[in-house]
Each structure stands twice: as structure tokens, then as C-alpha cells.
Write an enzyme that holds these catalytic residues in place. Structure first.
Site, PDB file in Angstrom:
ATOM      1  N   ASP A  83      -3.481  84.922  18.194  1.00 47.64           N
ATOM      2  CA  ASP A  83      -2.129  84.684  18.682  1.00 47.64           C
ATOM      3  C   ASP A  83      -1.854  85.549  19.912  1.00 47.64           C
ATOM      4  O   ASP A  83      -1.332  85.084  20.930  1.00 47.64           O
ATOM      5  CB  ASP A  83      -1.138  85.022  17.556  1.00 47.64           C
ATOM      6  CG  ASP A  83       0.268  84.516  17.834  1.00 47.64           C
ATOM      7  OD1 ASP A  83       0.507  83.945  18.908  1.00 47.64           O
ATOM      8  OD2 ASP A  83       1.138  84.709  16.966  1.00 47.64           O
ATOM      9  N   ASP A 135      -9.086  95.587  20.439  1.00 46.61           N
ATOM     10  CA  ASP A 135      -8.434  96.377  21.469  1.00 46.61           C
ATOM     11  C   ASP A 135      -9.244  96.368  22.768  1.00 46.61           C
ATOM     12  O   ASP A 135      -8.696  96.263  23.868  1.00 46.61           O
ATOM     13  CB  ASP A 135      -8.172  97.806  20.989  1.00 46.61           C
ATOM     14  CG  ASP A 135      -9.333  98.419  20.227  1.00 46.61           C
ATOM     15  OD1 ASP A 135     -10.307  97.702  19.944  1.00 46.61           O
ATOM     16  OD2 ASP A 135      -9.264  99.621  19.914  1.00 46.61           O
ATOM     17  N   TYR A 145      -0.624  86.130   8.370  1.00 46.86           N
ATOM     18  CA  TYR A 145       0.534  85.246   8.445  1.00 46.86           C
ATOM     19  C   TYR A 145       0.766  84.500   7.138  1.00 46.86           C
ATOM     20  O   TYR A 145       1.888  84.082   6.843  1.00 46.86           O
ATOM     21  CB  TYR A 145       0.362  84.220   9.577  1.00 46.86           C
ATOM     22  CG  TYR A 145       0.419  84.807  10.969  1.00 46.86           C
ATOM     23  CD1 TYR A 145       0.801  86.116  11.198  1.00 46.86           C
ATOM     24  CD2 TYR A 145       0.075  84.035  12.067  1.00 46.86           C
ATOM     25  CE1 TYR A 145       0.858  86.652  12.468  1.00 46.86           C
ATOM     26  CE2 TYR A 145       0.126  84.565  13.356  1.00 46.86           C
ATOM     27  CZ  TYR A 145       0.513  85.869  13.542  1.00 46.86           C
ATOM     28  OH  TYR A 145       0.567  86.390  14.809  1.00 46.86           O
ATOM     29  N   LYS A 170     -11.848  93.728  14.136  1.00 51.17           N
ATOM     30  CA  LYS A 170     -11.500  95.154  14.088  1.00 51.17           C
ATOM     31  C   LYS A 170     -12.244  95.764  12.904  1.00 51.17           C
ATOM     32  O   LYS A 170     -11.664  96.412  12.037  1.00 51.17           O
ATOM     33  CB  LYS A 170      -9.975  95.312  13.955  1.00 51.17           C
ATOM     34  CG  LYS A 170      -9.459  96.752  14.146  1.00 51.17           C
ATOM     35  CD  LYS A 170      -9.690  97.299  15.533  1.00 51.17           C
ATOM     36  CE  LYS A 170      -9.053  98.688  15.680  1.00 51.17           C
ATOM     37  NZ  LYS A 170      -9.390  99.335  16.961  1.00 51.17           N
ATOM     38  N   ASP A 200      -2.273  84.322  24.303  1.00 51.58           N
ATOM     39  CA  ASP A 200      -1.143  84.447  25.233  1.00 51.58           C
ATOM     40  C   ASP A 200      -1.506  85.351  26.410  1.00 51.58           C
ATOM     41  O   ASP A 200      -1.116  85.090  27.552  1.00 51.58           O
ATOM     42  CB  ASP A 200       0.082  85.006  24.503  1.00 51.58           C
ATOM     43  CG  ASP A 200       0.908  83.916  23.849  1.00 51.58           C
ATOM     44  OD1 ASP A 200       0.423  82.779  23.777  1.00 51.58           O
ATOM     45  OD2 ASP A 200       2.030  84.197  23.406  1.00 51.58           O
TER      46      ASP A 200
END
Length: 357
Positions: free
Chosen positions: A248, A224, A138, A192, A252
Site C-alpha cells: 500500500d 525501509d 488489514y 521486514k 503510492d
């Protein structure tokens, strides 16, 4: 204690108003707190030509904590990127060096049927996701979009840079390990590393840091798989720590295990526990102004503010207990309503929490 109050856009003003009423009630009971409003997001763009105006910057820097509603809405979707409401949110996080985002995902017993998962899968759920907030893709440079020669023709190419320093990883890791010590002493670090060198470094630093916390169990999971495990067997997790982008998404996902994102607070802290407190949900422009939004996540965010920035555990627990009492009475906003409960609006839910206080 001085609080900068940023109502923001969409349902923000409605839900923040109820949290402010709770704080004002506590002030009447002796809590020494000063509340001062300012603008952030789309409303700030319209009024001041900036998503994070200088006046808001000054107040936010001087305050002991910031209480935020939500930012954004379709009316600003076509704005140039620097004038998008979300840029204000990113800017205040960066400006105040709020590097640690704490998002609890707790299933209240009264809301077990609100989850889309079977009650036996989510009953008793209590996860804390610790998300690094000021680094990663980001904020990484270089970034941009430009025309390049690809496959023999000129076409637009976009790129972003994922980057983390050892010190950034170490400091968010410390937040996670310290939080785990106050819970069930288990940290799952999500990365990852099989594909990304950035997250191989992440895993290496977490392993090194874990030596300072021999009383906390550290495990690792690829992102994942973590996304899958959150809906398969979420109660296996205690504290999850991960980077900005993965956090992020996963936070959620975890929030919906509880039935409604409208129930979940969050805290974004700096190294001294100065924080920005906001509900995990967005500005929900489709229901803005209708008086039906759930204010409980914002009220619970105010409770987190009392706990982390003000060190007032008694006041925090008092607010949380009031919310639990209201739920036990069967009061529900539309997002958590079920047969046999009483449907109430934003203001009525705020009234009920005040009565419970």
C-alpha cells in the site's frame, strides 16, 4: 463481457464517465461488452445504508470485471467504522477474493519533467508492483480497541494482527514470477524479516517458489531500504512483490516518481483473472465537481481490464496508444500541466482520447 461500473465518491463519477465513453466507443467498433452501474462507498452508505449493498454484491459477483472510480470523503469521516466508505472497498476485494493487486509505475517520456526527481533518475522508468491484497494486518484477527490496565492505570489500547499463511504467500508469488517472465525476468521481494516472523515466512516461501522459476532472478530487500531505493535508484527494479501494508505504501511512493498519481492505473485480480480495475489515486474531494480531475488513470485501468480479464490485447494497446498520442499532442490536466502545454479539463481530456481512438 459484463462490467459492473462503480463510480463511487468525489471525483469518481467524473473520471469513470470518461472511461465508460472509451469502452462505449470500442463497443461501437464491435467490442462485445455490457456496462451496468451500481453503488459502492459513501454514496452507497447514503442511499442504501451500507458501503457494499446487497444489490452491488450480486452484480459484482455476476460480472466478468468491475470498473471503479474512488471512494471516500470528509462527510463520512465521523461515521461508525462499518459505515465508512473504505469498508466497502475492503469488502468487495475480500468478497471477490481479489488477492493480487498490480500497480504499474510507468513514466511517459512526455511527462519526464513532471517528476520531482531528476530526469536521468526516472527516465525510462517501468516498474510493476505486485501487492498481496486480502491478508496481512488489514484483515488479521484479533483486532480492536479496549480499556486495559497499563502502567498502573486503565487506558485505551489498540491492536491488530499481522498474519500470512504459506498458501497466501505462494499464490501472490506466482503472480509476480509469471509477470516477470513477460518483462525483464527480475523479482524483488520486499519484507521486514529482521523484525517480523510473518515476513521471515514470506521470504522463506519466496525462496522455495523461486526454484520453479529458474529463468527469473529473485532478490530480497527490507521495506525501509526499498522505500529509500525507490527514490534513489528506481530503475533497478522490474517487478516488486510484497504484502498488503508494505505494498500500500510503496505503490503510492512509486506512483509519485512518475509525476502524478493521476496517471497510474491498477488491477486487482482473482485466481481466474476476474478483476476490479481502478485508478491508484483517491476520491480527491477538494476538486470534485470542478471538471478538472485527470481521467487518464481510469481510462488506463479500463485498458488493463481489456488485457487481463478479457484477454483482448489489441483493444488494450489501442486505448494505451490513444493516451500516448494525447500526451504527445501536449494536452494536460492540471496535475501534469507544465509551461508550453495546453491545460484541459476532465471532459476535454476524454474527448481527446476518443478522437485519438
Amino acid at each position: 463481457m459484463k462490467v459492473c461500473v462503480l463510480a463511487g465518491d468525489g471525483i469518481g463519477p467524473e473520471i469513470v464517465a470518461e472511461a465508460v465513453r472509451v469502452l462505449e466507443a470500442l463497443r461501437t467498433d464491435g467490442l462485445k461488452i455490457e456496462l451496468e452501474p451500481a453503488l459502492l462507498g459513501g454514496c452507497a452508505v447514503d442511499a442504501a445504508g451500507s458501503a457494499y449493498p446487497e444489490a452491488t454484491q450480486k452484480l459484482a459477483r455476476e460480472a466478468d470485471a468491475v470498473l471503479l472510480g474512488a471512494v471516500g470523503g470528509p462527510q463520512w469521516d465521523n461515521n461508525p467504522r462499518p459505515l465508512r466508505p473504505e469498508r466497502g472497498l475492503l469488502a468487495i476485494r475480500k468478497d471477490l477474493n481479489l488477492f493480487a493487486n498490480l500497480r504499474p509505475a510507468i513514466l511517459y517520456p512526455e511527462l519526464a519533467n513532471a517528476s520531482t526527481l531528476k530526469p536521468e533518475v526516472v527516465s525510462g522508468l517501468d516498474i510493476l508492483i505486485v501487492r498481496e491484497l486480502t491478508g496481512d494486518i488489514y484483515f488479521g484477527e484479533p483486532r480492536g480497541v479496549e480499556n486495559r490496565e497499563v502502567d498502573g492505570r486503565s487506558q485505551r489500547v489498540g491492536w491488530n494482527t499481522m498474519i500470512y499463511s504459506e498458501s497466501e504467500i505462494r499464490r501472490i508469488g506466482k503472480v509476480a514470477f509469471e509477470a516477470a517472465r513477460k518483462r525483464n525476468r527480475r523479482v524483488c521481494s520486499v519484507d521486514k524479516m529482521n523484525v517480523l516472523e510473518t515476513t521471515q515466512l514470506w521470504r522463506d516461501v519466496m525462496i522455495e517458489l523461486s526454484k520453479d522459476y529458474p529463468d527469473v532472478e529473485l532478490s530480497h530487500m527490507l521495506v525501509d531500504n526499498a522505500a529509500m531505493q525507490l527514490v534513489k535508484a528506481p530503475k533497478q527494479f522490474d517487478v516488486m512483490v510484497t504484502g498488503n501494508m508494505f505494498g500500500d505504501i510503496l505503490s503510492d511512493e512509486a506512483s509519485m516518481l512518475t509525476g502524478s498519481i493521476g496517471m497510474l492505473p491498477s488491477a486487482s485480480l482473482d485466481a481466474s483473472n476476474k478483476g476490479l480495475y481502478e485508478p491508484s489515486h483517491g476520491s480527491a474531494p477538494d476538486i470534485a465537481g470542478k471538471g478538472v480531475a485527470n481521467p487518464l488513470a481510469t481510462i488506463l485501468s479500463a485498458a488493463m481490464m481489456l488485457r487481463y480479464s478479457f484477454g483482448n490485447e489489441a483493444a488494450a494497446q489501442r486505448v494505451e496508444s490513444a493516451v500516448k498520442k494525447v500526451l504527445a499532442l501536449g494536452l494536460r490536466t492540471g496535475d501534469i500541466w507544465e509551461e508550453g502545454c495546453k491545460r484541459v479539463g476532465t471532459r476535454e481530456m476524454g474527448d481527446a482520447v476518443l478522437a485519438a481512438l
